[in-house]
Enzyme design. Structure first.
Site, PDB file in Angstrom:
ATOM      1  N   LYS A  22      85.419  14.356  21.839  1.00 12.68           N
ATOM      2  CA  LYS A  22      83.844  13.881  21.882  1.00 12.68           C
ATOM      3  C   LYS A  22      83.597  13.324  21.182  1.00 12.68           C
ATOM      4  CE  LYS A  22      80.148  16.884  22.122  1.00 12.68           C
ATOM      5  NZ  LYS A  22      79.223  16.330  21.698  1.00 12.68           N
ATOM      6  N   ASN A  23      82.910  13.807  20.002  1.00 17.48           N
ATOM      7  CA  ASN A  23      82.047  13.558  18.757  1.00 17.48           C
ATOM      8  C   ASN A  23      82.911  12.039  17.971  1.00 17.48           C
ATOM      9  OD1 ASN A  23      80.334  15.333  19.789  1.00 17.48           O
ATOM     10  ND2 ASN A  23      80.748  16.578  18.397  1.00 17.48           N
ATOM     11  N   CYS A 116      67.586  21.036  21.741  1.00 15.97           N
ATOM     12  CA  CYS A 116      68.479  21.293  22.528  1.00 15.97           C
ATOM     13  C   CYS A 116      68.312  23.079  22.162  1.00 15.97           C
ATOM     14  CB  CYS A 116      69.560  20.397  23.062  1.00 15.97           C
ATOM     15  SG  CYS A 116      70.074  21.081  21.387  1.00 15.97           S
ATOM     16  N   ARG A 121      66.226  20.049  16.091  1.00 17.03           N
ATOM     17  CA  ARG A 121      67.323  19.036  15.681  1.00 17.03           C
ATOM     18  C   ARG A 121      66.496  17.514  15.928  1.00 17.03           C
ATOM     19  NH1 ARG A 121      72.724  18.762  19.926  1.00 17.03           N
ATOM     20  NH2 ARG A 121      73.525  17.906  17.796  1.00 17.03           N
ATOM     21  N   ASP A 304      80.465  24.457  15.739  1.00 17.29           N
ATOM     22  CA  ASP A 304      80.958  23.659  17.149  1.00 17.29           C
ATOM     23  C   ASP A 304      81.486  24.879  17.308  1.00 17.29           C
ATOM     24  OD1 ASP A 304      80.406  20.235  16.909  1.00 17.29           O
ATOM     25  OD2 ASP A 304      78.820  21.942  17.363  1.00 17.29           O
ATOM     26  N   ARG A 396      79.959  18.743  29.621  1.00 16.33           N
ATOM     27  CA  ARG A 396      79.991  17.792  29.244  1.00 16.33           C
ATOM     28  C   ARG A 396      80.894  17.499  27.711  1.00 16.33           C
ATOM     29  NH1 ARG A 396      74.690  18.918  25.774  1.00 16.33           N
ATOM     30  NH2 ARG A 396      74.979  16.949  24.135  1.00 16.33           N
TER      31      ARG A 396
HETATM   32  C1  EPZ Z   1      76.357  16.959  14.978  1.00 15.74           C
HETATM   33  O1  EPZ Z   1      74.942  16.483  15.918  1.00 15.74           O
HETATM   34  C2  EPZ Z   1      77.575  16.748  16.376  1.00 15.74           C
HETATM   35  N1  EPZ Z   1      77.377  16.389  17.364  1.00 15.74           N
HETATM   36  C3  EPZ Z   1      77.613  18.797  16.959  1.00 15.74           C
HETATM   37  O2  EPZ Z   1      78.103  18.877  17.626  1.00 15.74           O
HETATM   38  C4  EPZ Z   1      77.546  19.198  15.166  1.00 15.74           C
HETATM   39  O3  EPZ Z   1      76.871  20.451  16.308  1.00 15.74           O
HETATM   40  C5  EPZ Z   1      76.809  18.630  14.288  1.00 15.74           C
HETATM   41  O4  EPZ Z   1      77.105  17.328  14.796  1.00 15.74           O
HETATM   42  C6  EPZ Z   1      77.351  19.580  13.463  1.00 15.74           C
HETATM   43  O5  EPZ Z   1      78.781  19.546  12.717  1.00 15.74           O
HETATM   44  C7  EPZ Z   1      78.039  14.650  17.895  1.00 15.74           C
HETATM   45  O6  EPZ Z   1      78.545  14.430  16.769  1.00 15.74           O
HETATM   46  C8  EPZ Z   1      77.092  14.316  18.990  1.00 15.74           C
HETATM   47  P1  EPZ Z   1      73.625  16.871  11.841  1.00 15.74           P
HETATM   48  P2  EPZ Z   1      74.730  16.257  15.061  1.00 15.74           P
HETATM   49  O7  EPZ Z   1      73.045  15.887  12.026  1.00 15.74           O
HETATM   50  O8  EPZ Z   1      74.477  14.657  14.889  1.00 15.74           O
HETATM   51  C9  EPZ Z   1      70.002  19.267  10.669  1.00 15.74           C
HETATM   52  C10 EPZ Z   1      78.987  19.837  19.631  1.00 15.74           C
HETATM   53  O9  EPZ Z   1      78.702  20.754  20.601  1.00 15.74           O
HETATM   54  N2  EPZ Z   1      69.015  17.751  10.812  1.00 15.74           N
HETATM   55  O10 EPZ Z   1      75.179  17.096  11.035  1.00 15.74           O
HETATM   56  O11 EPZ Z   1      72.951  16.237  15.616  1.00 15.74           O
HETATM   57  C11 EPZ Z   1      69.845  19.634  12.217  1.00 15.74           C
HETATM   58  O12 EPZ Z   1      68.651  20.247  12.751  1.00 15.74           O
HETATM   59  C12 EPZ Z   1      77.765  19.494  19.490  1.00 15.74           C
HETATM   60  O13 EPZ Z   1      79.928  19.335  19.930  1.00 15.74           O
HETATM   61  C13 EPZ Z   1      67.417  16.910  10.750  1.00 15.74           C
HETATM   62  O14 EPZ Z   1      67.180  18.634   9.738  1.00 15.74           O
HETATM   63  O15 EPZ Z   1      73.712  17.021  13.922  1.00 15.74           O
HETATM   64  C14 EPZ Z   1      71.014  20.520  12.256  1.00 15.74           C
HETATM   65  O16 EPZ Z   1      69.548  21.803  11.664  1.00 15.74           O
HETATM   66  C15 EPZ Z   1      76.371  21.138  18.379  1.00 15.74           C
HETATM   67  N3  EPZ Z   1      67.535  15.841  10.063  1.00 15.74           N
HETATM   68  C16 EPZ Z   1      72.048  20.321  11.157  1.00 15.74           C
HETATM   69  O17 EPZ Z   1      70.915  18.846  10.481  1.00 15.74           O
HETATM   70  C17 EPZ Z   1      68.548  14.719  10.551  1.00 15.74           C
HETATM   71  O18 EPZ Z   1      67.586  13.714  10.654  1.00 15.74           O
HETATM   72  C18 EPZ Z   1      73.141  19.789  11.246  1.00 15.74           C
HETATM   73  O19 EPZ Z   1      72.897  18.797  12.345  1.00 15.74           O
HETATM   74  C19 EPZ Z   1      69.301  15.289  11.315  1.00 15.74           C
HETATM   75  C20 EPZ Z   1      70.095  17.199  10.954  1.00 15.74           C
END
Ligand code: EPZ
Length: 415
Positions: A22-23, A116, A121, A304, A396
């Site tokens: 998915k990701n 969410c 996020r 995850d 999802r």
């Molecule tokens: C991706 O989300 C995945 N989703 C998530 O999978 C996964 O948990 C996550 O990466 C971490 O591996 C997809 O790829 C569609 P991040 P993403 O930006 O990109 C903070 C699932 O269950 N952050 O690496 O949103 C954020 O709040 C989903 O399949 C900021 O602070 O994750 C979080 O605490 C859930 N500012 C941390 O970084 C930003 O601009 C990691 O977020 C962006 C992120």
């Protein structure tokens, strides 16, 4: 509202196959609008998040259709650059459409994707990175408008190796002028898959999988055919379910090195794991043992898989300490697991799990995607019947789990 009814206590045993990730599919769909050529994404699971992304693309005038499990995308008549509020609210990962839309139209509009159930996020890293490339970002009333006279390459430093922000910048940099270097980039395999996909379209991306990614902008990208990476989290979920039922499972279409952190933990839990080409074969040990987890950016233990491992720890002998370092509130599954007889205490970002012999069935609800996966695992272990409500969260990211678990011997129906 659909629900799952699981009669637990049956050892899983059998074979299944991992879907495409998915990701990986979601950023690939965003990348597919960078060309007017035809893009074919092979073996694409029609899960709800993919369907949401398809709705967004169609809303922008992109032609998208399934042929079997192959997704055919054609953006030649694409006309829109505004991601509708209802769709960007529905799925956070629509935010990396920004990079793709700016790359194509030099303008992109979206609503601030809501937080969410797993955390705030924010998207500050995404927007800061785009600004480094000459993008003007205006935010008002929950709406974001990004404009750029021209996208120019730059040096971008991430405070945190954000997966989505890394993907967004790669998408914006693919056709920008000059070289973009991303420092402290996310190293997840899905980022590497995006690199390989874009390079198959004529882009020049290098370094994905390491913390420094270099993108040399090109004028034009052409169509491609591509089979995405396997879903390491879906595969991991079935491995954990086999372990939690004292059973065994053989999963094909995998690449074990992409989930080595999980496999090591499952061995600590006393599972026997063998790898043969693209097949991971897990057999449960004589008795499950506790383990400790720190969720970390790749190649650390994946956040995850945290919820699923809390479920396994709840029926593993001893005390397991599981710390969630990536998201602020990713323990909504604990309350539900405790309703099933688990003995878990959460303090800030740490879950302390005191293993019990087995869980008992109960009526529970999924609050997020991976928390719902944890409840499926708990229901498969539990004596008696478990009813899981709000399974749309699970669907999802999981393709027909009721069928896959039934093929492994489970008494598992969707109503
Ligand atoms: C991706 O989300 C995945 N989703 C998530 O999978 C996964 O948990 C996550 O990466 C971490 O591996 C997809 O790829 C569609 P991040 P993403 O930006 O990109 C903070 C699932 O269950 N952050 O690496 O949103 C954020 O709040 C989903 O399949 C900021 O602070 O994750 C979080 O605490 C859930 N500012 C941390 O970084 C930003 O601009 C990691 O977020 C962006 C992120």
């Amino acid at each position: 509202m659909a629900k799952y009814i699981i009669k637990g206590g049956i050892r899983l045993d059998g074979k299944t196959e991992a879907e495409s990730a998915k990701n990986a599919v979601l950023p690939l769909l965003a990348a597919s609008v960078l060309t007017d050529g035809e893009v074919v994404i092979r073996n694409c699971p029609p899960i709800l998040d993919v369907e949401s992304m398809i709705r967004i693309l169609r809303e922008l005038g992109v032609k998208v259709r399934f042929e079997g499990k192959d997704l055919i995308v054609n953006s030649s008549s694409m006309h829109g650059y505004t991601i509708p509020y209802n769709l960007s609210k529905e799925m956070r990962s629509s935010v990396f459409m920004l990079g793709a839309l700016i790359s194509r139209f030099k303008i992109a509009e979206a609503s601030y994707p809501g937080g969410c159930d797993i955390g705030l996020r924010p998207i500050d890293l995404h927007l800061h990175g785009l600004e480094q490339m000459g993008v003007k970002v205006d935010e008002a009333g929950g709406e974001i408008v990004c404009r750029a006279e021209k996208l120019k390459g730059g040096n971008i430093y991430f405070d945190f190796p954000s997966v989505g922000a890394t993907e967004n910048i790669i998408l914006a940099a693919a056709t920008a002028e000059g070289r973009t270097i991303i420092h402290n980039a996310a190293k997840e395999p899905e980022v590497e898959d995006l690199q390989n996909f874009l390079n198959s379209m004529g882009a020049r991306v290098a370094g994905a999988g390491t913390s420094v990614i270099t993108v040399d902008g090109v004028k034009k990208l052409h169509g491609t055919e591509y089979k995405p990476l396997f879903d390491r989290i879906e595969a991991g979920t079935y491995l954990v379910a086999a372990a939690a039922t004292g059973g065994s499972v053989e999963i094909s279409n995998c690449n074990a090195e992409k989930i080595s952190a999980l496999l090591h933990k499952l061995c600590e839990n006393t599972c026997k794991i063998t790898i043969k080409n693209d097949i991971i074969y897990l057999r449960s040990g004589s008795g499950r043992k506790s383990f400790n987890i720190e969720t970390l950016p790749y190649p650390g233990f994946p956040t995850d898989m945290q919820a699923q491992m809390v479920a396994l720890a709840s029926v593993s002998e001893g005390i397991s300490v599981i710390r969630e370092n990536i998201f602020e509130t990713r323990f909504k599954h604990v309350r539900e697991l405790n309703r099933m007889g688990a003995n878990i205490v959460v303090k800030d970002r740490v879950a302390i799990v005191n293993g019990v012999k087995e869980l008992h069935g109960a009526k529970v609800a999924a609050h997020d995607l991976r928390g719902g996966a944890a409840l499926m695992i708990a229901g498969l272990n539990a004596r008696g019947t478990t009813v899981i409500e709000d399974v749309k969260h699970v669907e999802r990211g999981y393709y027909k789990p009721e069928e896959k678990f039934r093929s492994l011997g489970a008494d598992f129906v969707r109503v």
